[in-house]
Design a protein around this motif. Structure first.
Motif, PDB file in Angstrom:
ATOM      1  N   ARG A 111      69.495 -42.316  63.158  1.00  0.00           N
ATOM      2  CA  ARG A 111      70.620 -41.373  63.037  1.00  0.00           C
ATOM      3  C   ARG A 111      70.088 -40.045  62.533  1.00  0.00           C
ATOM      4  NH1 ARG A 111      75.442 -42.887  65.360  1.00  0.00           N
ATOM      5  NH2 ARG A 111      76.081 -44.963  64.740  1.00  0.00           N
ATOM      6  N   SER A 141      76.976 -48.861  67.033  1.00  0.00           N
ATOM      7  CA  SER A 141      78.323 -49.420  66.860  1.00  0.00           C
ATOM      8  C   SER A 141      78.515 -50.697  67.683  1.00  0.00           C
ATOM      9  CB  SER A 141      79.406 -48.389  67.180  1.00  0.00           C
ATOM     10  OG  SER A 141      79.389 -48.038  68.526  1.00  0.00           O
ATOM     11  N   TYR A 163      81.715 -53.304  67.201  1.00  0.00           N
ATOM     12  CA  TYR A 163      82.064 -54.154  68.348  1.00  0.00           C
ATOM     13  C   TYR A 163      81.532 -55.577  68.192  1.00  0.00           C
ATOM     14  CZ  TYR A 163      83.694 -49.927  70.684  1.00  0.00           C
ATOM     15  OH  TYR A 163      84.380 -48.789  71.010  1.00  0.00           O
ATOM     16  N   LEU A 223      70.108 -29.045  64.262  1.00  0.00           N
ATOM     17  CA  LEU A 223      70.638 -29.832  63.139  1.00  0.00           C
ATOM     18  C   LEU A 223      70.387 -29.131  61.803  1.00  0.00           C
ATOM     19  CD1 LEU A 223      72.023 -32.393  62.079  1.00  0.00           C
ATOM     20  CD2 LEU A 223      69.811 -33.552  62.135  1.00  0.00           C
ATOM     21  N   LYS A 259      72.885 -26.379  61.445  1.00  0.00           N
ATOM     22  CA  LYS A 259      74.235 -26.856  61.155  1.00  0.00           C
ATOM     23  C   LYS A 259      74.351 -27.330  59.718  1.00  0.00           C
ATOM     24  CE  LYS A 259      74.128 -29.270  65.000  1.00  0.00           C
ATOM     25  NZ  LYS A 259      74.440 -30.015  66.247  1.00  0.00           N
ATOM     26  N   GLU A 260      73.355 -28.079  59.256  1.00  0.00           N
ATOM     27  CA  GLU A 260      73.401 -28.629  57.899  1.00  0.00           C
ATOM     28  C   GLU A 260      73.351 -27.525  56.845  1.00  0.00           C
ATOM     29  OE1 GLU A 260      71.042 -32.889  58.184  1.00  0.00           O
ATOM     30  OE2 GLU A 260      69.860 -31.073  58.004  1.00  0.00           O
ATOM     31  N   ILE A 298      77.583 -32.756  52.790  1.00  0.00           N
ATOM     32  CA  ILE A 298      76.746 -33.889  53.167  1.00  0.00           C
ATOM     33  C   ILE A 298      75.910 -34.388  51.991  1.00  0.00           C
ATOM     34  CG2 ILE A 298      76.673 -33.396  55.618  1.00  0.00           C
ATOM     35  CD1 ILE A 298      73.969 -32.026  55.193  1.00  0.00           C
ATOM     36  N   THR A 322      73.400 -41.149  54.233  1.00  0.00           N
ATOM     37  CA  THR A 322      74.718 -41.303  54.825  1.00  0.00           C
ATOM     38  C   THR A 322      74.845 -42.730  55.311  1.00  0.00           C
ATOM     39  OG1 THR A 322      74.522 -39.019  55.542  1.00  0.00           O
ATOM     40  CG2 THR A 322      76.320 -40.297  56.486  1.00  0.00           C
ATOM     41  N   THR A 356      76.469 -44.870  57.367  1.00  0.00           N
ATOM     42  CA  THR A 356      77.361 -45.169  58.485  1.00  0.00           C
ATOM     43  C   THR A 356      77.241 -46.627  58.885  1.00  0.00           C
ATOM     44  OG1 THR A 356      75.619 -44.261  59.884  1.00  0.00           O
ATOM     45  CG2 THR A 356      77.567 -42.910  59.533  1.00  0.00           C
ATOM     46  N   ARG A 369      84.170 -41.965  69.517  1.00  0.00           N
ATOM     47  CA  ARG A 369      83.165 -42.956  69.109  1.00  0.00           C
ATOM     48  C   ARG A 369      83.251 -44.172  70.015  1.00  0.00           C
ATOM     49  NH1 ARG A 369      81.407 -45.262  63.068  1.00  0.00           N
ATOM     50  NH2 ARG A 369      79.406 -45.981  63.861  1.00  0.00           N
ATOM     51  N   GLY A 370      82.174 -44.930  70.070  1.00  0.00           N
ATOM     52  CA  GLY A 370      82.168 -46.152  70.873  1.00  0.00           C
ATOM     53  C   GLY A 370      82.402 -45.792  72.331  1.00  0.00           C
ATOM     54  N   PRO A 403      80.195 -31.868  71.100  1.00  0.00           N
ATOM     55  CA  PRO A 403      80.637 -33.256  70.983  1.00  0.00           C
ATOM     56  C   PRO A 403      79.798 -34.058  69.998  1.00  0.00           C
ATOM     57  CG  PRO A 403      79.220 -33.037  72.895  1.00  0.00           C
ATOM     58  CD  PRO A 403      79.271 -31.674  72.237  1.00  0.00           C
ATOM     59  N   TYR A 404      80.448 -34.978  69.308  1.00  0.00           N
ATOM     60  CA  TYR A 404      79.758 -35.868  68.371  1.00  0.00           C
ATOM     61  C   TYR A 404      80.446 -37.220  68.333  1.00  0.00           C
ATOM     62  CZ  TYR A 404      77.452 -31.932  66.171  1.00  0.00           C
ATOM     63  OH  TYR A 404      76.684 -30.840  65.941  1.00  0.00           O
ATOM     64  N   ALA A 436      80.096 -40.913  63.617  1.00  0.00           N
ATOM     65  CA  ALA A 436      78.982 -41.333  62.754  1.00  0.00           C
ATOM     66  C   ALA A 436      77.914 -40.239  62.689  1.00  0.00           C
ATOM     67  CB  ALA A 436      78.383 -42.635  63.276  1.00  0.00           C
ATOM     68  N   ASP A 437      77.482 -39.737  63.842  1.00  0.00           N
ATOM     69  CA  ASP A 437      76.466 -38.679  63.832  1.00  0.00           C
ATOM     70  C   ASP A 437      76.987 -37.423  63.130  1.00  0.00           C
ATOM     71  OD1 ASP A 437      74.487 -40.126  65.184  1.00  0.00           O
ATOM     72  OD2 ASP A 437      75.364 -39.642  67.122  1.00  0.00           O
ATOM     73  N   GLN A 461      78.860 -37.199  60.576  1.00  0.00           N
ATOM     74  CA  GLN A 461      78.685 -37.348  59.124  1.00  0.00           C
ATOM     75  C   GLN A 461      77.259 -37.073  58.674  1.00  0.00           C
ATOM     76  OE1 GLN A 461      80.315 -40.899  56.993  1.00  0.00           O
ATOM     77  NE2 GLN A 461      81.050 -41.345  59.042  1.00  0.00           N
ATOM     78  N   HIS A 462      76.289 -37.312  59.601  1.00  0.00           N
ATOM     79  CA  HIS A 462      74.876 -37.146  59.226  1.00  0.00           C
ATOM     80  C   HIS A 462      74.461 -35.679  59.324  1.00  0.00           C
ATOM     81  CE1 HIS A 462      73.097 -41.269  58.766  1.00  0.00           C
ATOM     82  NE2 HIS A 462      74.220 -41.605  59.363  1.00  0.00           N
ATOM     83  N   GLY A 463      75.238 -34.775  58.801  1.00  0.00           N
ATOM     84  CA  GLY A 463      74.824 -33.374  58.759  1.00  0.00           C
ATOM     85  C   GLY A 463      75.837 -32.376  59.279  1.00  0.00           C
ATOM     86  N   PRO A 464      76.216 -32.471  60.575  1.00  0.00           N
ATOM     87  CA  PRO A 464      77.032 -31.389  61.147  1.00  0.00           C
ATOM     88  C   PRO A 464      78.384 -31.175  60.474  1.00  0.00           C
ATOM     89  CG  PRO A 464      76.020 -32.700  62.871  1.00  0.00           C
ATOM     90  CD  PRO A 464      75.755 -33.417  61.587  1.00  0.00           C
ATOM     91  N   ILE A 465      78.924 -32.178  59.805  1.00  0.00           N
ATOM     92  CA  ILE A 465      80.227 -32.020  59.152  1.00  0.00           C
ATOM     93  C   ILE A 465      80.198 -30.852  58.153  1.00  0.00           C
ATOM     94  CG2 ILE A 465      79.813 -33.666  57.264  1.00  0.00           C
ATOM     95  CD1 ILE A 465      82.756 -34.585  57.625  1.00  0.00           C
TER      96      ILE A 465
END
Lengths: 344, 344
Positions: free
Chosen positions: A44, A72, A77, A220, A223-224, A337, A341, A343, B208-209, B232-233, B236-237, B239-243
């Motif tokens: 991730r 997932s 799932y 990335l 963005k971070e 962040i 993380t 997930t 997601r999924g 697009p994300y 889960a991804d 949360q790993h930074g872009p949020i």
């Protein structure tokens, strides 16, 4: 500033990891002893970008196709695919993301060979792997990963050299820390360059082939750290639609290292400059490519294409770090962040 | 307006393709007769998003791991990986992209079973495939693909049902055209809703999924048609930074269909609304998720999760189309891009 000091630690970290050749060759021997048909890799964030690098490198140099896992399927799932014939790899700095651990656990349950590449050899991820490669980058305190990214790339590169038993690749690897040191000398110039982008709110980051990973990782970091909208693309995917959004002055950041995909990157950069009048920030070891850019960051000459992502990401890290300062943000603890993380 | 009329053609196209069950079952039989260990799928642009759908669906329902091909390994690098044990699949509306054709040619050269999913059964892609599934969507004139996307998803869904020999899945598929018709009735409401976003310049699209594909395809339509920066994300991804880039009022578009990943999507949407004060546009069949949004687009109830991407993309297509008009752009021939992009 922790982030900047960790960026500068990279030559030392890379040298330390390069000393683990014997360990990596033992891992490669264990992999070669199995009839591996393809690689199933789970990661991730930053580590996923390291996976993107391995997707090209292990494909080109080791003939190994790679499926990037959709964790997932294993967690929400609970319908993991059949993994017979796969080498199941987890890449994670902390080794703690439950969904990545789930993929390795399932791989082991199905009898696959499992490999963890991590900075935490005592982590849950390492605990469920047959083979563990400790990237040994030391504690990473800044939330934005830098030294663990290049260490993950190097780990994956060393495994490639060991699987191929290719002495020329090992020789190339010895030059890596020196190239990174050369790039770090441009720190002040990059800090000045970042000023121009103080008010940039969005950009696109382009790379292709081995440097598809660099485009993703550069975006990335932006963005971070700087809260920019920074979207990564391969130059090929970019042509299939998204190029429509480029208007005059639109900022495009590009990594264009010499090699097999260089001509296609150069063609894209030229078109963006001459037809679309984009603003270009280019990282390259080619003068023509650099000459097309408003902001040019030269790479040392002589870097083989397969190692260019390990050198090319360093000016991108510096740029992201200095742009963060120019924008008045905190480089060490970005808002929202956290370092690990979890997930599912 | 060609784009809008092609969006409205979708129930008819889906019904026509559903009549090909016998053909799809013959393809599934041919696949089952081989010892397939994993799928190696090549596609670009919209078709790549269809591949993302199959990555989840064939993984969950058919136990097939999927590697999404890196076509440049076959073209620029000329170092294709070893594909033994793979079913090699090419998905392309036009069947003409040289890099996708290269992947299938190499698969055939290595003795793999090859499958083309295309709207052009007389294309170069179809010519080098052992198995061809013609999605039969009719000529698509608008540059932005809509009816060929849902037809590709349906083709991949029918193959999944046939491989699993699952009568319940076939029953679900029969309801699909009706659900799409129900969504199309919201056309006017979505046209009004789009007005609010006239001056939106950037956004994030979450799914997601199974609906990871929907997030990518929605974002691609927005980029192609409205020149927005739309990234697009998976939640889960994200949360790993872009949020980190989300500030108050930042627009987040989300597809949250009921199913296994719904709770994690709902948690993300709630957090974005309550903690980050994001602006939310939500497509969902769940009242609670819709209630969190400033703009809510309801989906019909009763859609099984695995088919939700085929219904959920339709309001997204309508939204992109009407936002294009609201912004005063041309829906049928966006600037810069062309219908067939010949990447190598």
């Amino acid at each position: 500033m922790t982030l900047l000091s960790e960026i500068f630690e990279q030559p030392t970290c890379l040298r330390r990891l390069l000393e683990k050749r014997v360990r990596v060759e033992a891992i490669a021997e264990a992999i070669r002893s199995k009839n591996i048909q393809y690689v199933f890799l789970a990661a991730r964030g930053t580590s996923d970008n390291a996976g993107r690098y391995a997707n090209y490198l292990w494909g080109a140099e080791n003939g190994l196709p790679m499926a990037l896992a959709t964790p997932s399927l294993f967690t929400y799932y609970q319908k993991p695919p059949r993994l017979n014939g796969a080498l199941v790899v987890g890449v994670s700095q902390s080794g703690k993301s439950p969904d990545i651990v789930s993929v390795l656990e399932e791989g082991r349950r199905q009898g696959c060979l499992t490999l963890a590449v991590t900075n935490a050899p005592d982590s849950p991820l390492a605990a469920c792997a047959d083979l563990v490669l400790d990237i040994d980058a030391g504690v990473e305190k800044a939330v934005a990963a830098t030294k663990t990214y290049t260490a993950e790339l190097l780990a994956l590169g060393m495994i490639s050299a060991a699987l191929k038993n290719d002495e020329a690749m090992w020789q190339d690897l010895q030059n890596l820390p020196g190239w990174v040191e050369e790039v770090l000398k441009q720190d002040e110039a990059i800090a000045r360059m970042a000023q121009r982008y103080r008010y940039m709110e969005q950009c696109v980051v382009l790379g292709r082939g081995y440097n598809y990973s660099t485009a993703f990782e550069w975006a990335l970091k932006l963005k971070e750290l700087t809260y920019l909208i920074a979207e990564p693309y391969s130059s090929a995917d970019f042509q299939h639609g998204p190029i429509a959004m480029v208007v005059g002055g639109f900022p495009v950041l590009a990594v264009a290292a010499r090699g097999k995909v260089f001509d296609s990157m150069l063609e894209m950069i030229s078109r963006l400059r001459q037809v679309h009048h984009a603003e270009l920030l280019v990282v390259s070891d080619d003068e023509h490519a650099l000459g097309l850019a408003q902001s040019a960051i030269p790479l040392p000459s002589g870097i083989p294409e397969w190692l260019s992502p390990l050198v090319g990401i360093v000016p991108a890290q510096l740029f992201a770090c200095h742009l963060t300062q120019a924008k008045g943000y905190d480089t060490d603890t970005p808002r929202t962040i956290s370092k690990i993380t979890e997930t599912h």
